[in-house]
Design an enzyme around this catalytic site. Sequence first.
Site, PDB file in Angstrom:
ATOM      1  N   THR A  12      -0.154  10.845   1.096  1.00  0.00           N
ATOM      2  CA  THR A  12      -1.323   9.994   0.859  1.00  0.00           C
ATOM      3  C   THR A  12      -0.848   8.534   0.864  1.00  0.00           C
ATOM      4  OG1 THR A  12      -1.168  10.024  -1.565  1.00  0.00           O
ATOM      5  CG2 THR A  12      -2.463  11.790  -0.518  1.00  0.00           C
ATOM      6  N   GLY A  13      -1.697   7.659   1.434  1.00  0.00           N
ATOM      7  CA  GLY A  13      -1.250   6.271   1.580  1.00  0.00           C
ATOM      8  C   GLY A  13      -0.078   6.208   2.537  1.00  0.00           C
ATOM      9  N   GLY A  17       3.770   0.428   4.523  1.00  0.00           N
ATOM     10  CA  GLY A  17       4.706   0.354   3.405  1.00  0.00           C
ATOM     11  C   GLY A  17       5.545   1.603   3.207  1.00  0.00           C
ATOM     12  N   ILE A  18       5.685   1.996   1.956  1.00  0.00           N
ATOM     13  CA  ILE A  18       6.563   3.112   1.577  1.00  0.00           C
ATOM     14  C   ILE A  18       6.077   4.426   2.198  1.00  0.00           C
ATOM     15  CG2 ILE A  18       7.229   4.533  -0.417  1.00  0.00           C
ATOM     16  CD1 ILE A  18       7.232   1.843  -2.056  1.00  0.00           C
ATOM     17  N   GLY A  19       4.776   4.653   2.198  1.00  0.00           N
ATOM     18  CA  GLY A  19       4.240   5.903   2.742  1.00  0.00           C
ATOM     19  C   GLY A  19       4.502   6.024   4.229  1.00  0.00           C
ATOM     20  N   SER A 137       6.742   3.910 -10.522  1.00  0.00           N
ATOM     21  CA  SER A 137       7.257   2.547 -10.340  1.00  0.00           C
ATOM     22  C   SER A 137       8.226   2.253 -11.461  1.00  0.00           C
ATOM     23  CB  SER A 137       6.118   1.530 -10.390  1.00  0.00           C
ATOM     24  OG  SER A 137       6.654   0.214 -10.439  1.00  0.00           O
ATOM     25  N   TYR A 150      -1.192  -1.568 -14.526  1.00  0.00           N
ATOM     26  CA  TYR A 150      -0.447  -0.898 -13.442  1.00  0.00           C
ATOM     27  C   TYR A 150       0.708  -0.091 -14.038  1.00  0.00           C
ATOM     28  CZ  TYR A 150       2.604  -0.343  -9.376  1.00  0.00           C
ATOM     29  OH  TYR A 150       3.417   0.182  -8.390  1.00  0.00           O
TER      30      TYR A 150
HETATM   31  N1  NAP Z   1       6.058  -2.152  -2.978  1.00  0.00           N
HETATM   32  C1  NAP Z   1       6.565  -2.066  -4.194  1.00  0.00           C
HETATM   33  O1  NAP Z   1       7.279  -2.976  -4.648  1.00  0.00           O
HETATM   34  C2  NAP Z   1       6.308  -0.848  -5.044  1.00  0.00           C
HETATM   35  C3  NAP Z   1       7.120  -0.644  -6.154  1.00  0.00           C
HETATM   36  C4  NAP Z   1       6.901   0.476  -6.954  1.00  0.00           C
HETATM   37  C5  NAP Z   1       5.892   1.356  -6.628  1.00  0.00           C
HETATM   38  N2  NAP Z   1       5.098   1.124  -5.544  1.00  0.00           N
HETATM   39  C6  NAP Z   1       4.060   2.111  -5.248  1.00  0.00           C
HETATM   40  O2  NAP Z   1       4.280   2.591  -3.945  1.00  0.00           O
HETATM   41  C7  NAP Z   1       3.052   3.092  -3.416  1.00  0.00           C
HETATM   42  C8  NAP Z   1       2.863   2.521  -2.019  1.00  0.00           C
HETATM   43  O3  NAP Z   1       2.757   1.101  -2.120  1.00  0.00           O
HETATM   44  P1  NAP Z   1       3.266   0.102  -0.981  1.00  0.00           P
HETATM   45  O4  NAP Z   1       3.984  -0.978  -1.667  1.00  0.00           O
HETATM   46  O5  NAP Z   1       3.895   0.839   0.117  1.00  0.00           O
HETATM   47  O6  NAP Z   1       1.855  -0.535  -0.573  1.00  0.00           O
HETATM   48  P2  NAP Z   1       1.018  -0.619   0.769  1.00  0.00           P
HETATM   49  O7  NAP Z   1       1.864  -1.037   1.907  1.00  0.00           O
HETATM   50  O8  NAP Z   1      -0.158  -1.449   0.393  1.00  0.00           O
HETATM   51  O9  NAP Z   1       0.575   0.900   1.036  1.00  0.00           O
HETATM   52  C9  NAP Z   1      -0.392   1.514   0.276  1.00  0.00           C
HETATM   53  C10 NAP Z   1      -0.903   2.710   1.055  1.00  0.00           C
HETATM   54  O10 NAP Z   1      -1.848   3.421   0.239  1.00  0.00           O
HETATM   55  C11 NAP Z   1      -3.129   3.428   0.884  1.00  0.00           C
HETATM   56  N3  NAP Z   1      -4.129   3.372  -0.171  1.00  0.00           N
HETATM   57  C12 NAP Z   1      -4.281   2.441  -1.130  1.00  0.00           C
HETATM   58  N4  NAP Z   1      -5.304   2.760  -1.927  1.00  0.00           N
HETATM   59  C13 NAP Z   1      -5.810   3.935  -1.464  1.00  0.00           C
HETATM   60  C14 NAP Z   1      -6.876   4.782  -1.841  1.00  0.00           C
HETATM   61  N5  NAP Z   1      -7.675   4.480  -2.867  1.00  0.00           N
HETATM   62  N6  NAP Z   1      -7.085   5.920  -1.144  1.00  0.00           N
HETATM   63  C15 NAP Z   1      -6.301   6.242  -0.089  1.00  0.00           C
HETATM   64  N7  NAP Z   1      -5.279   5.472   0.323  1.00  0.00           N
HETATM   65  C16 NAP Z   1      -5.051   4.342  -0.353  1.00  0.00           C
HETATM   66  C17 NAP Z   1      -3.094   2.228   1.831  1.00  0.00           C
HETATM   67  O11 NAP Z   1      -3.993   2.337   2.913  1.00  0.00           O
HETATM   68  P3  NAP Z   1      -5.522   1.791   2.798  1.00  0.00           P
HETATM   69  O12 NAP Z   1      -5.441   0.464   2.088  1.00  0.00           O
HETATM   70  O13 NAP Z   1      -5.993   1.700   4.208  1.00  0.00           O
HETATM   71  O14 NAP Z   1      -6.252   2.789   2.014  1.00  0.00           O
HETATM   72  C18 NAP Z   1      -1.662   2.325   2.323  1.00  0.00           C
HETATM   73  O15 NAP Z   1      -1.536   3.371   3.264  1.00  0.00           O
HETATM   74  C19 NAP Z   1       1.968   2.708  -4.420  1.00  0.00           C
HETATM   75  O16 NAP Z   1       1.693   3.816  -5.247  1.00  0.00           O
HETATM   76  C20 NAP Z   1       2.641   1.604  -5.232  1.00  0.00           C
HETATM   77  O17 NAP Z   1       2.106   1.508  -6.533  1.00  0.00           O
HETATM   78  C21 NAP Z   1       5.289   0.051  -4.739  1.00  0.00           C
END
Ligand code: NAP
Length: 249
Positions: A12-13, A17-19, A137, A150
């Site tokens: 999911t997601g 980014g990470i996904g 996180s 968060y």
């Molecule tokens: N980057 C960091 O520093 C970091 C650190 C710790 C944890 N995280 C966690 O890592 C995960 C991924 O974050 P990321 O940094 O890779 O961010 P990102 O690049 O913004 O990716 C987020 C992904 O989740 C999807 N998404 C967001 N809200 C959604 C929803 N309600 N339903 C379905 N899809 C949804 C987005 O696509 P759409 O917007 O098109 O839905 C996108 O595919 C998150 O859980 C975040 O909290 C990130």
Amino acid sequence: MGQLENKTALITGGTTGIGFATAQRFVEEGAQVFITGRREPELNAAVAALGDRASGIRGDVSDLDDLDRIFSVVASAGKDLDVLFVNAGGGGFATLEQLTPEAFDQTFGVNVRGTVFTVQKALPMLADHASVIITGSNASSKGNPAFGVYAATKAALRSFTRTWAAELAGRHIRVNTIAPGPTDTPGLSGLAPDPSQAQGMLDTMAGNVPLGRLARPAEIANAVLFLASDQASYVTGTELFADGGETQV
Ligand SMILES: NC(=O)c1ccc[n+]([C@@H]2O[C@H](COP(=O)([O-])OP(=O)(O)OC[C@H]3O[C@@H](n4cnc5c(N)ncnc54)[C@H](OP(=O)(O)O)[C@@H]3O)[C@@H](O)[C@H]2O)c1
């Protein structure tokens, strides 16, 4: 022979980014991958980049009807899920004083409710010996000002990981949390109040990490791959920190 040969994964997601980096890693290792996200153009672009072992399903994880639709598409492919990476999520900055009920509900709705019901609805489709990985996180182990809601959502997920690991152990299903530190993704840059302030914010975050830099999404994907693979066959209920040492030293 890849580490995920003949395995089916749902991320999911998985569009950015990470996904997305994890989807790329899983495909390299031989998996068939379903990815989800809300935005159609990003979903289509991600699927095109991943190639013919990837499929996209549009949906919002905080919407239970969307979750039902996502799982009906996965079910129609006729394969159990060997790997479930519950990664969709995000958040924003607000101090306790600034916090609104709407922002609280939105963040808990996506990160906690979305994750809980993603895993619940996946249960009938999870293969025995499946691996479930939840994106937490390292923020949940810190007290960063203005990041409390968060952090609390991610702390809740870390707690659910322990409970679900116990509940699903009888099916030999492992459940773990990956706890990234600051990772260079659109989601992280998007936390800046405006784009001109993003680089300064990222530099400050990198300065707080013992390794002195942000993670690349591919580095988090490698840690997720470990948890997804048989290399982690005796690892369940844990939280794996991939945070450059930020919360550890
Ligand atoms: N980057 C960091 O520093 C970091 C650190 C710790 C944890 N995280 C966690 O890592 C995960 C991924 O974050 P990321 O940094 O890779 O961010 P990102 O690049 O913004 O990716 C987020 C992904 O989740 C999807 N998404 C967001 N809200 C959604 C929803 N309600 N339903 C379905 N899809 C949804 C987005 O696509 P759409 O917007 O098109 O839905 C996108 O595919 C998150 O859980 C975040 O909290 C990130």
